[in-house]
Design a protein around this motif. Structure first.
Motif, PDB file in Angstrom:
ATOM      1  N   ASP A  49     118.535   6.873  21.998  1.00 18.74           N
ATOM      2  CA  ASP A  49     117.133   7.033  21.604  1.00 18.74           C
ATOM      3  C   ASP A  49     116.963   6.908  20.100  1.00 18.74           C
ATOM      4  O   ASP A  49     117.702   7.502  19.324  1.00 18.74           O
ATOM      5  N   PHE A  50     115.938   6.141  19.710  1.00 17.82           N
ATOM      6  CA  PHE A  50     115.693   5.900  18.293  1.00 17.82           C
ATOM      7  C   PHE A  50     114.874   7.046  17.706  1.00 17.82           C
ATOM      8  O   PHE A  50     113.802   7.363  18.176  1.00 17.82           O
ATOM      9  N   ASN A  51     115.408   7.638  16.645  1.00 16.59           N
ATOM     10  CA  ASN A  51     114.667   8.667  15.930  1.00 16.59           C
ATOM     11  C   ASN A  51     114.543   8.224  14.481  1.00 16.59           C
ATOM     12  O   ASN A  51     115.508   8.272  13.716  1.00 16.59           O
ATOM     13  N   GLN A  52     113.344   7.770  14.108  1.00 15.52           N
ATOM     14  CA  GLN A  52     113.139   7.158  12.793  1.00 15.52           C
ATOM     15  C   GLN A  52     113.511   8.103  11.653  1.00 15.52           C
ATOM     16  O   GLN A  52     114.177   7.710  10.696  1.00 15.52           O
ATOM     17  N   GLU A  53     113.083   9.376  11.795  1.00 18.86           N
ATOM     18  CA  GLU A  53     113.325  10.332  10.710  1.00 18.86           C
ATOM     19  C   GLU A  53     114.814  10.549  10.473  1.00 18.86           C
ATOM     20  O   GLU A  53     115.284  10.585   9.336  1.00 18.86           O
ATOM     21  N   PHE A  54     115.574  10.670  11.589  1.00 17.44           N
ATOM     22  CA  PHE A  54     117.000  10.922  11.465  1.00 17.44           C
ATOM     23  C   PHE A  54     117.697   9.754  10.769  1.00 17.44           C
ATOM     24  O   PHE A  54     118.495   9.950   9.846  1.00 17.44           O
ATOM     25  N   VAL A  55     117.374   8.539  11.186  1.00 20.11           N
ATOM     26  CA  VAL A  55     118.018   7.361  10.590  1.00 20.11           C
ATOM     27  C   VAL A  55     117.685   7.284   9.098  1.00 20.11           C
ATOM     28  O   VAL A  55     118.559   7.056   8.256  1.00 20.11           O
ATOM     29  N   ALA A  56     116.413   7.498   8.768  1.00 19.14           N
ATOM     30  CA  ALA A  56     116.007   7.431   7.355  1.00 19.14           C
ATOM     31  C   ALA A  56     116.748   8.470   6.520  1.00 19.14           C
ATOM     32  O   ALA A  56     117.124   8.216   5.375  1.00 19.14           O
ATOM     33  N   ARG A  57     117.000   9.662   7.113  1.00 15.37           N
ATOM     34  CA  ARG A  57     117.702  10.710   6.365  1.00 15.37           C
ATOM     35  C   ARG A  57     119.190  10.444   6.236  1.00 15.37           C
ATOM     36  O   ARG A  57     119.837  10.922   5.307  1.00 15.37           O
ATOM     37  N   MET A  58     119.760   9.702   7.176  1.00 18.76           N
ATOM     38  CA  MET A  58     121.195   9.419   7.127  1.00 18.76           C
ATOM     39  C   MET A  58     121.519   8.326   6.123  1.00 18.76           C
ATOM     40  O   MET A  58     122.620   8.278   5.579  1.00 18.76           O
ATOM     41  N   ILE A  59     120.560   7.435   5.867  1.00 18.46           N
ATOM     42  CA  ILE A  59     120.864   6.283   5.006  1.00 18.46           C
ATOM     43  C   ILE A  59     121.389   6.673   3.624  1.00 18.46           C
ATOM     44  O   ILE A  59     122.359   6.081   3.157  1.00 18.46           O
ATOM     45  N   LYS A  67     117.362  -1.624  13.115  1.00 20.79           N
ATOM     46  CA  LYS A  67     118.638  -2.360  12.987  1.00 20.79           C
ATOM     47  C   LYS A  67     119.745  -1.397  12.561  1.00 20.79           C
ATOM     48  O   LYS A  67     120.861  -1.424  13.075  1.00 20.79           O
ATOM     49  N   VAL A  68     119.407  -0.539  11.604  1.00 21.20           N
ATOM     50  CA  VAL A  68     120.402   0.422  11.126  1.00 21.20           C
ATOM     51  C   VAL A  68     120.790   1.365  12.266  1.00 21.20           C
ATOM     52  O   VAL A  68     121.967   1.674  12.477  1.00 21.20           O
ATOM     53  N   HIS A  69     119.780   1.811  13.022  1.00 23.66           N
ATOM     54  CA  HIS A  69     120.029   2.704  14.153  1.00 23.66           C
ATOM     55  C   HIS A  69     121.020   2.065  15.116  1.00 23.66           C
ATOM     56  O   HIS A  69     121.963   2.703  15.595  1.00 23.66           O
ATOM     57  N   HIS A  70     120.805   0.775  15.383  1.00 25.36           N
ATOM     58  CA  HIS A  70     121.683   0.085  16.336  1.00 25.36           C
ATOM     59  C   HIS A  70     123.127   0.083  15.842  1.00 25.36           C
ATOM     60  O   HIS A  70     124.056   0.417  16.587  1.00 25.36           O
ATOM     61  N   VAL A  71     123.304  -0.254  14.590  1.00 28.37           N
ATOM     62  CA  VAL A  71     124.669  -0.355  14.063  1.00 28.37           C
ATOM     63  C   VAL A  71     125.333   1.015  13.915  1.00 28.37           C
ATOM     64  O   VAL A  71     126.508   1.195  14.223  1.00 28.37           O
ATOM     65  N   LEU A  72     124.553   2.007  13.479  1.00 30.91           N
ATOM     66  CA  LEU A  72     125.159   3.327  13.236  1.00 30.91           C
ATOM     67  C   LEU A  72     125.465   4.083  14.516  1.00 30.91           C
ATOM     68  O   LEU A  72     126.500   4.732  14.630  1.00 30.91           O
ATOM     69  N   LEU A  73     124.510   4.042  15.478  1.00 37.00           N
ATOM     70  CA  LEU A  73     124.610   4.951  16.618  1.00 37.00           C
ATOM     71  C   LEU A  73     124.879   4.282  17.958  1.00 37.00           C
ATOM     72  O   LEU A  73     125.190   4.958  18.924  1.00 37.00           O
ATOM     73  N   ARG A 110     113.691  19.249  12.814  1.00 34.21           N
ATOM     74  CA  ARG A 110     114.319  18.163  12.079  1.00 34.21           C
ATOM     75  C   ARG A 110     115.700  17.923  12.664  1.00 34.21           C
ATOM     76  O   ARG A 110     116.528  18.837  12.651  1.00 34.21           O
ATOM     77  N   PRO A 111     115.962  16.712  13.191  1.00 29.96           N
ATOM     78  CA  PRO A 111     117.298  16.460  13.757  1.00 29.96           C
ATOM     79  C   PRO A 111     118.337  16.406  12.638  1.00 29.96           C
ATOM     80  O   PRO A 111     118.152  15.712  11.654  1.00 29.96           O
ATOM     81  N   CYS A 112     119.399  17.202  12.782  1.00 26.85           N
ATOM     82  CA  CYS A 112     120.410  17.297  11.738  1.00 26.85           C
ATOM     83  C   CYS A 112     121.741  16.731  12.212  1.00 26.85           C
ATOM     84  O   CYS A 112     121.908  16.402  13.386  1.00 26.85           O
ATOM     85  N   PHE A 113     122.684  16.645  11.268  1.00 27.46           N
ATOM     86  CA  PHE A 113     124.005  16.114  11.571  1.00 27.46           C
ATOM     87  C   PHE A 113     125.009  17.239  11.362  1.00 27.46           C
ATOM     88  O   PHE A 113     125.212  17.699  10.239  1.00 27.46           O
ATOM     89  N   LEU A 114     125.596  17.713  12.463  1.00 24.79           N
ATOM     90  CA  LEU A 114     126.429  18.916  12.396  1.00 24.79           C
ATOM     91  C   LEU A 114     127.885  18.642  12.751  1.00 24.79           C
ATOM     92  O   LEU A 114     128.203  17.677  13.447  1.00 24.79           O
TER      93      LEU A 114
END
Lengths: 126, 282
Positions: free
Chosen positions: A37-47, A85-91, B53-57
């Protein structure tokens, strides 16, 4: 092992220079692609956490570069196309079988059933 | 898991204790699942993550993924580490969402600095206190674990480690190494007055001194309510040295019936006749 995890993993063998254990080079013999499942906020925060060069290198070695740009586009937080695209490659791309090689020491960590084996021998412990 | 005097850490190293048979037990025993889920829930609560907020744990000692499942349910992504390949195999079978890594936490946390928004660990860290090999030095392994964990966590995040310390010396050893590695924080002890329900959560802060979260079941301040069911006084009467009710007493009968209810068995309702003394000829 997803590429997000790979991007954060380092070698912790004794004698490796600080930062020298990253990125681990992937030699994959089996790769799987899942639907996540795509979560825009999570991907943006991981970048910001992701090492972009290492991600490109890893994705390319698996043949899943999928037109990721070489540089981060400005204001990517709202660029849904890019984030997908980032979501696909990362997760969604997972290495199931293969080897991770430490760039500094050459030590190889095997991956079986998607699980990297990072256990060190007694001599390798710091 | 620690239970009635015998500690699994004394029987040998964790990678041998958690073999295929034990791993299977873990994933099928409903009581184990319930306890592990409750502790995972409490640990994530103590993490104090921002809402929605989804986090990375990081899950240290993730085993078969019981705690990981709860983390996924809460909408977070996670990476788990464990030393037992049998337990990780069960996690793969159960199709957990997190990535799994076969590793020894006493050898360090092999991640780049600042990667995780938090760390939880359920019933794992006490295994570091026992030297399973001649070359092992528990304080050194504990320090290696805490210092690399400190580095792998983002500034302002927390590590919540639920553990079963054998005695106060072990508790001191563990806390000392954590402080040496740069963590602030302390031990939150839920239900400190109950032998059975007592749980230790080592709450560690990275880079920011925070107030320690309030423990459950401790003396409540005026007006404040405990978030979970209070442990009733009735059951703490007539305890023998092991902390269990004297066998065949009314308390013991009530507890046994409660246990069987939790297992889903059919149990008669508790009445004023439950566990009453019968006539000698009964």
């Amino acid at each position: 092992m997803k590429l997000l995890t790979h991007n954060m993993l380092t070698s912790h063998v004794r004698g490796v220079r600080p930062g020298g254990g990253f990125p681990l080079r992937i030699q994959a013999t089996e790769v799987k692609v899942n639907n996540v499942d795509f979560n825009q906020e999570f991907v943006a925060r991981m970048i910001p956490k992701v090492e972009w060069g290492a991600l490109l290198e890893a994705a390319e070695s698996l043949g899943h570069l999928s037109d990721l740009p070489h540089q981060l586009p400005p204001e990517y937080e709202n660029n849904e196309d890019f984030l997908r695209k980032v979501h696909h490659v990362l997760l969604e791309v997972e290495v199931m079988e293969g080897i991770l090689k430490c760039p500094d020491s050459g030590r190889e960590f095997p991956i079986t059933k998607g699980i990297p084996n990072m256990l060190l021998s007694e001599e390798e412990e710091t | 898991m620690a239970g009635s005097g015998r500690r699994p850490e004394h029987r040998g190293p964790p990678e041998l204790f958690y073999d295929e048979a034990e791993a299977r037990k873990y994933s099928q025993n409903s009581r184990m699942i319930e306890i592990q889920s409750q502790m995972s829930e409490r640990a994530v609560e103590l993490l104090g993550l921002p809402e929605d907020r989804p986090c990375f744990l990081l899950d240290v000692g993730c085993g078969s993924g019981l705690s990981g499942d709860y983390i996924s349910e809460e909408g977070h992504h996670w990476v788990g580490m464990d030393i037992s390949s049998a337990m990780l195999d069960v996690a793969v079978e159960r199709e957990v969402e997190g990535d799994l890594i076969l590793s020894d936490m006493g050898q360090g946390i092999p991640f780049r600095p600042g990667m995780f928004d938090g760390c939880v660990s359920i019933s794992a860290v006490q295994w570091l206190c026992n030297a399973d090999k001649k070359t092992h030095s528990p304080p050194k392994r504990l320090y290696r674990f805490f210092s690399t964990l400190y580095s792998a966590l983002a500034r302002g995040s927390r590590a919540v480690l639920q553990l079963y310390p054998e005695n106060s010396e072990q508790l001191e050893l563990i806390t000392a190494q954590a402080m040496k590695a740069g963590f602030t924080g302390g031990m939150v002890v839920d239900y400190p007055n109950s032998a059975k329900a007592k749980k230790f959560f080592l709450c560690l802060f990275v880079g920011m001194a925070g107030a320690l979260p309030k423990a459950l079941g401790a003396e409540c301040a005026e007006g404040e309510e405990s978030q979970q069911a209070k442990f009733t006084n009735e059951r703490t009467r007539f305890r023998n040295a092991k902390g269990k009710s004297v066998k065949k007493s009314r308390d013991w009968v009530l507890e046994k019936k409660e246990r069987r209810r939790r297992q889903g068995k059919e149990v008669r309702a508790d009445t004023r006749y439950t566990g009453r003394k019968r006539r000698p000829r009964f």
